[in-house]
Design a protein around this motif. Structure first.
Motif, PDB file in Angstrom:
ATOM      1  N   GLY A  47       0.792  -1.216   0.000  1.00  0.00           N
ATOM      2  CA  GLY A  47       0.000   0.000   0.000  1.00  0.00           C
ATOM      3  C   GLY A  47       0.822   1.263   0.000  1.00  0.00           C
ATOM      4  O   GLY A  47       0.282   2.357  -0.217  1.00  0.00           O
ATOM      5  N   GLY A  48       2.103   1.131   0.226  1.00  0.00           N
ATOM      6  CA  GLY A  48       2.986   2.288   0.281  1.00  0.00           C
ATOM      7  C   GLY A  48       3.466   2.718  -1.094  1.00  0.00           C
ATOM      8  O   GLY A  48       3.026   2.192  -2.125  1.00  0.00           O
ATOM      9  N   SER A  49       4.387   3.679  -1.080  1.00  0.00           N
ATOM     10  CA  SER A  49       4.899   4.266  -2.315  1.00  0.00           C
ATOM     11  C   SER A  49       6.423   4.339  -2.295  1.00  0.00           C
ATOM     12  O   SER A  49       7.036   4.438  -1.224  1.00  0.00           O
ATOM     13  CB  SER A  49       4.349   5.690  -2.500  1.00  0.00           C
ATOM     14  N   LEU A  50       6.987   4.308  -3.470  1.00  0.00           N
ATOM     15  CA  LEU A  50       8.413   4.541  -3.665  1.00  0.00           C
ATOM     16  C   LEU A  50       8.587   5.299  -4.978  1.00  0.00           C
ATOM     17  O   LEU A  50       7.760   5.176  -5.886  1.00  0.00           O
ATOM     18  CB  LEU A  50       9.208   3.240  -3.750  1.00  0.00           C
ATOM     19  N   ARG A  51       9.683   6.042  -5.067  1.00  0.00           N
ATOM     20  CA  ARG A  51      10.004   6.746  -6.315  1.00  0.00           C
ATOM     21  C   ARG A  51      11.416   6.381  -6.723  1.00  0.00           C
ATOM     22  O   ARG A  51      12.367   6.628  -5.982  1.00  0.00           O
ATOM     23  CB  ARG A  51       9.885   8.255  -6.131  1.00  0.00           C
ATOM     24  N   LEU A  52      11.531   5.785  -7.889  1.00  0.00           N
ATOM     25  CA  LEU A  52      12.832   5.429  -8.437  1.00  0.00           C
ATOM     26  C   LEU A  52      13.312   6.517  -9.390  1.00  0.00           C
ATOM     27  O   LEU A  52      12.512   7.159 -10.068  1.00  0.00           O
ATOM     28  CB  LEU A  52      12.761   4.107  -9.189  1.00  0.00           C
ATOM     29  N   SER A  53      14.617   6.691  -9.414  1.00  0.00           N
ATOM     30  CA  SER A  53      15.241   7.631 -10.352  1.00  0.00           C
ATOM     31  C   SER A  53      16.349   6.915 -11.096  1.00  0.00           C
ATOM     32  O   SER A  53      16.985   6.010 -10.559  1.00  0.00           O
ATOM     33  CB  SER A  53      15.829   8.828  -9.605  1.00  0.00           C
ATOM     34  N   PHE A  85      12.084   8.815 -14.150  1.00  0.00           N
ATOM     35  CA  PHE A  85      11.554   8.513 -12.832  1.00  0.00           C
ATOM     36  C   PHE A  85      10.462   7.458 -12.930  1.00  0.00           C
ATOM     37  O   PHE A  85       9.808   7.310 -13.957  1.00  0.00           O
ATOM     38  CB  PHE A  85      10.961   9.772 -12.186  1.00  0.00           C
ATOM     39  N   LEU A  86      10.250   6.759 -11.827  1.00  0.00           N
ATOM     40  CA  LEU A  86       9.128   5.839 -11.730  1.00  0.00           C
ATOM     41  C   LEU A  86       8.483   6.045 -10.361  1.00  0.00           C
ATOM     42  O   LEU A  86       9.079   5.702  -9.341  1.00  0.00           O
ATOM     43  CB  LEU A  86       9.571   4.386 -11.899  1.00  0.00           C
ATOM     44  N   GLN A  87       7.305   6.625 -10.371  1.00  0.00           N
ATOM     45  CA  GLN A  87       6.537   6.776  -9.146  1.00  0.00           C
ATOM     46  C   GLN A  87       5.664   5.545  -8.979  1.00  0.00           C
ATOM     47  O   GLN A  87       4.837   5.247  -9.841  1.00  0.00           O
ATOM     48  CB  GLN A  87       5.666   8.038  -9.213  1.00  0.00           C
TER      49      GLN A  87
END
Length: 120
Positions: free
Chosen positions: A14-20, A78-80
């Motif tokens: 259910g959480g979030s991460l942002r990749l760069s 980026f990948l949100q």
């Protein structure tokens, strides 16, 4: 040309991460950039791609939850990732195609990967 990913880690479902992913080195331009992932015992699969003009494409399993974007001036993609699920656990790889010279292309560049782990 090098691709370096960052932003992976451990997150609850259910959480979030942002990749760069930032591209560096000698090149004229980057065309398509994107993300793929590989879970243990599975084949590498498409997550999302984005062209230099901003057109996007997503794998079926992430549509509506993940968003790919890029900053062309900073050679970064980026990948949100929102609403993460345990099945999103994988190593995420950045991918890009670069124009190296007037008639020279590197069609399939890969980063070293960043681990994303989603706990239930």
């Amino acid at each position: 040309v090098q691709l370096v990913e960052s932003g992976g880690g451990l997150v609850q479902a259910g959480g979030s991460l942002r990749l760069s992913c930032i591209a560096s080195g000698s090149f004229i331009s980057l065309s398509a950039m994107g993300w793929y992932r590989q879970a243990p015992g599975k084949q590498r699969e498409l997550v999302a791609t984005i062209t230099s003009g901003g057109s996007t494409n997503y794998g079926d399993s992430v549509k509506g939850r993940f968003t790919v974007s890029r900053d062309n001036a900073k050679n970064t993609v980026f990948l949100q990732m929102d609403s993460l699920k345990p099945e999103d656990t994988a190593v995420y790889y950045c991918n890009a195609m670069a124009q190296l010279g007037p008639f020279s292309y590197a069609p399939n560049l890969w980063g070293q990967g960043t681990q994303v782990t989603v706990s239930s």
